[in-house]
Design an enzyme around this catalytic site. Structure first.
Site, PDB file in Angstrom:
ATOM      1  N   ASP A  27      39.049   9.991  86.414  1.00 41.03           N
ATOM      2  CA  ASP A  27      39.918  10.738  87.321  1.00 41.03           C
ATOM      3  C   ASP A  27      39.200  11.964  87.879  1.00 41.03           C
ATOM      4  OD1 ASP A  27      42.251  11.243  88.693  1.00 41.03           O
ATOM      5  OD2 ASP A  27      43.229  12.268  87.023  1.00 41.03           O
TER       6      ASP A  27
ATOM      7  N   HIS B  59      34.030   9.418  95.260  1.00 45.84           N
ATOM      8  CA  HIS B  59      33.961   8.078  94.686  1.00 45.84           C
ATOM      9  C   HIS B  59      32.519   7.574  94.629  1.00 45.84           C
ATOM     10  CE1 HIS B  59      38.266   7.810  94.579  1.00 45.84           C
ATOM     11  NE2 HIS B  59      38.381   7.946  95.883  1.00 45.84           N
TER      12      HIS B  59
ATOM     13  N   LEU C  89      26.392  -5.335  75.804  1.00 50.26           N
ATOM     14  CA  LEU C  89      27.598  -4.552  76.081  1.00 50.26           C
ATOM     15  C   LEU C  89      28.442  -5.296  77.097  1.00 50.26           C
ATOM     16  CD1 LEU C  89      29.208  -1.737  76.144  1.00 50.26           C
ATOM     17  CD2 LEU C  89      27.765  -1.194  78.114  1.00 50.26           C
TER      18      LEU C  89
END
Length: 275
Positions: free
Chosen positions: A37, A54, A148
């Site tokens: 956020d 972004h 991962l």
């Protein structure tokens, strides 16, 4: 052995030392989930447009994914786009779609070279076809990787996830294949979009907001929370380490009381905290 790198930078000796200290100091979370956020507010603070935030946030994704893989975290779930985000201005949404496509094109091969598997959860069918195609190609390319799992929550809602699980279970009941009395917590978990992944040990939220925002509502029942004022574009590995250090200091009892052999040490910790 080839050194892991997603950021195209050589890991410093100081960073390796910091990671070794972290590994020695306690348990590394198996699964970390992050609510990313503050991109728009970060951009505003820099006098720039929201989309710039972004774009810089992608650099944080790269650095956090790399450091998690180096530490031995096995699952990293990032809340990249919520169902509520569709209500943002169309120009921003379209810009985010373009950014997603371009990022996937750039990063898929890099993820594959570094043994990282890409996965997604959410309503993929709501995305433009070119986004769906890029996602599917990246998922297919990396499907056999083991180091991962990087999961992007896209057009995701925790309530949607639970609702879909309930629908699937209801169909089993309707078809006579399931006795309603047999429905339990594990059965619901097994029908969620995260059925094959352990629940998060640690959830991190950037930008200082104190809410879950419809993210993994069922799965976060016993996750440890770490909230930071830092906006996502500024959140890098040093703060990740701080979050993990905080996690390592928690007493995770899952609603239970300590066993008799642990009671004395637990009581002494309480006394020390009060003094």
């Amino acid at each position: 052995m080839k050194e892991l790198t997603l950021t195209n930078t050589v890991q410093t000796e100081d960073d390796k030392k910091n990671q070794d200290i972290l590994k020695d100091s306690g348990e590394i979370p198996l699964h970390i989930a992050i609510i990313m956020d503050g991109n728009g507010r970060w951009a505003k603070s820099k006098g720039s447009i929201r989309l710039h935030g972004h774009k810089v946030g992608v650099d944080s994704v790269r650095d956090i994914t790399e450091s998690c893989a180096q530490l031995g975290v096995k699952y990293l779930t990032l809340y990249a786009f919520s169902t509520e985000n569709w209500g943002r201005p169309s120009a921003e949404v379209q810009g985010l779609m373009r950014l997603l496509v371009s990022s996937l094109r750039k990063e898929a091969e890099n993820l594959n070279k570094n043994d990282i598997r890409l996965a997604t959860i959410g309503q993929m069918d709501r995305f433009p076809k070119n986004c769906q195609n890029e996602l599917q190609e990246a998922i297919e390319l990396t499907k056999d990787n083991k180091l991962l799992e990087l999961c992007l929550a896209l057009s995701y809602s925790g309530r949607w996830d639970i609702t879909e699980a309930v629908k699937k279970i209801a169909h089993h009941v309707k078809e006579g294949r399931l006795d309603p009395d047999l429905i339990n917590d594990q059965m619901i978990s097994d029908h969620l979009s995260t059925a094959d992944v352990p629940d998060p040990d640690l959830i991190i939220r950037t930008s200082g907001e104190y809410r879950i925002s419809n993210f993994l509502l069922w799965q976060l029942a016993y996750s440890e929370l770490y909230i930071t004022e830092t906006y996502w574009p500024d959140f890098r590995r040093d703060e990740l380490y701080e979050a993990i250090r905080s996690y390592q200091q928690r007493d995770r009892r899952f609603g239970k009381i300590p066993s008799s052999k642990d009671e004395n040490s637990y009581s002494s910790r309480l006394v020390n905290k009060k003094s």
